[in-house]
Write an enzyme that holds these catalytic residues in place. Structure first.
Site, PDB file in Angstrom:
ATOM      1  N   LYS A   1      16.421  15.785 -27.137  1.00 52.90           N
ATOM      2  CA  LYS A   1      16.143  17.231 -27.031  1.00 52.90           C
ATOM      3  C   LYS A   1      17.435  18.042 -27.093  1.00 52.90           C
ATOM      4  O   LYS A   1      17.420  19.198 -27.544  1.00 52.90           O
ATOM      5  CB  LYS A   1      15.348  17.539 -25.760  1.00 52.90           C
ATOM      6  CG  LYS A   1      16.005  17.116 -24.448  1.00 52.90           C
ATOM      7  CD  LYS A   1      16.825  18.211 -23.792  1.00 52.90           C
ATOM      8  CE  LYS A   1      17.464  17.731 -22.502  1.00 52.90           C
ATOM      9  NZ  LYS A   1      18.224  18.775 -21.819  1.00 52.90           N
TER      10      LYS A   1
ATOM     11  N   THR B   1      15.280  23.671 -23.013  1.00 53.94           N
ATOM     12  CA  THR B   1      16.626  23.522 -23.559  1.00 53.94           C
ATOM     13  C   THR B   1      16.799  24.249 -24.892  1.00 53.94           C
ATOM     14  O   THR B   1      17.898  24.675 -25.232  1.00 53.94           O
ATOM     15  CB  THR B   1      16.940  22.016 -23.739  1.00 53.94           C
ATOM     16  OG1 THR B   1      16.663  21.339 -22.519  1.00 53.94           O
ATOM     17  CG2 THR B   1      18.395  21.795 -24.093  1.00 53.94           C
TER      18      THR B   1
END
Length: 339
Positions: A195, A252
């Site tokens: 990620k 994120t």
């Protein structure tokens, strides 16, 4: 659950936040800092002078820059919160002193350069006396500053052993910090590492001025890419629909609190990576992970086009516009292929 003796390795943002959280909860917590000045400041002023500087830390939190064999051996839980590229350096001097009964919690996210190992594999190599049943992963959408401020947060705790997962769940769980258990630590590791690479791409897309359609497509296809890598490593695809998957990815990839997003955004605006990292003041794991993730996807023979172009932009200086053109110019295909 009775009070536990906990050692947290790493006094960066996340390690400081987790140690503060556990100390406030009443656990006997020691935070290891690589620099003596950080340990001194935490003990004397209850503040970390370099990370989470605005947070007044629990007076019950103790810090040290020296890891004695007794401290390590007597710790019931060791939380590893150093950057993945430095895990080996942190663990090697103390590995022989870790008790086989100690539970190890990996809160680091990334893939080690060269070996292509993730945190669990590094621990298993360096601490062979610890069984895989005593290792857990803590991951999920959890900015350190929000954890330290007691803002509502939910994470996943994964282990091959249900009792270990439940033990660590109980250790961290509070009214503001909700912990769920999982039996898929590999899936959490893959999601937590990749990620950060997708976040670099997300930030770059916004920095370039790409609009919402492109942004949504990027995140969705990024999740598909992460899932393919995870499945190739034996993880459960359902894991990527949870907190450590889509939850952490969304956080994120969309917030300016994200270091990886901020780095990508500035690259998207035409700034040089070296200058961006100099100004950041903390680690953006996605930069090193991009290379390791690209190599891992090749090793696994997994299609990972976003990871590939992020690697090429960072390490081969591919122009951003060409990277976008490469992604959009790929052969047409089905979105999902069902068995």
């Amino acid at each position: 659950m009775s009070n536990s003796q906990v050692l947290v390795l790493g006094a960066g943002n996340f390690g400081t936040a987790l140690a503060h959280h556990l100390a406030k909860k009443g656990e006997t917590t020691t935070l290891w800092a690589r620099r003596q000045e950080i340990a001194n400041a935490i003990n004397q002023t209850h503040q970390n002078p370099f990370y989470l500087k605005s947070v007044t830390l629990s007076p019950d939190l103790k810090a040290t820059a020296t890891l004695s064999s007794d401290l390590v051996n007597n710790s019931e839980v060791i939380v590893i919160a150093v950057p993945t590229q430095y895990m080996r350096q942190a663990l090697e001097p103390i590995a022989q002193h870790i008790s086989p009964n100690t539970r190890l919690v990996c809160a680091s996210k990334g893939i080690e350069m060269g070996t292509l190992k993730m945190p669990i594999a590094i621990v298993e190599e360096l601490v062979p006396q610890t069984s895989k049943e005593n290792i857990a992963i803590l991951s999920g959408p959890s900015f350190a500053i929000e954890v330290a401020q007691d803002a509502p947060t939910a994470v996943s705790i994964a282990s091959h052993d249900e009792k270990t997962a439940e033990f660590i769940q109980t250790l961290f769980h509070t009214g503001a910090f909700r912990a769920y258990t999982s039996n898929d630590p590999i899936g959490l590791e893959v999601a937590g590492a990749l990620k950060n690479v997708i976040a670099l791409a997300s930030g770059a897309a916004r920095g370039m001025g790409l609009q919402n359609n492109a942004w949504a497509a990027l995140l969705t296809r990024g999740l598909a890419e992460i899932t393919r890598v995870g499945m190739a490593m034996g993880s459960n695809p359902i894991t990527f629909n949870g907190l450590g998957g889509v939850g952490d990815l969304f956080l994120t990839c969309t917030s300016e609190k994200s270091r990886n997003y901020k780095v990508g955004f500035q690259i998207g605006q035409g700034k040089q990576l070296a200058d961006v990292l100099d100004q950041l003041g903390s680690v953006a794991e996605g930069v090193t992970t991009a290379q390791s993730a690209f190599q891992l996807s090749q090793k696994l023979n997994v299609d990972a086009p976003i990871t590939k172009v992020v690697y090429e932009v960072i390490y081969t200086k591919k122009p951003l516009q060409q990277a976008v053109a490469d992604l959009l110019g790929r052969d047409k295909k089905a979105e999902v292929t069902y068995p």
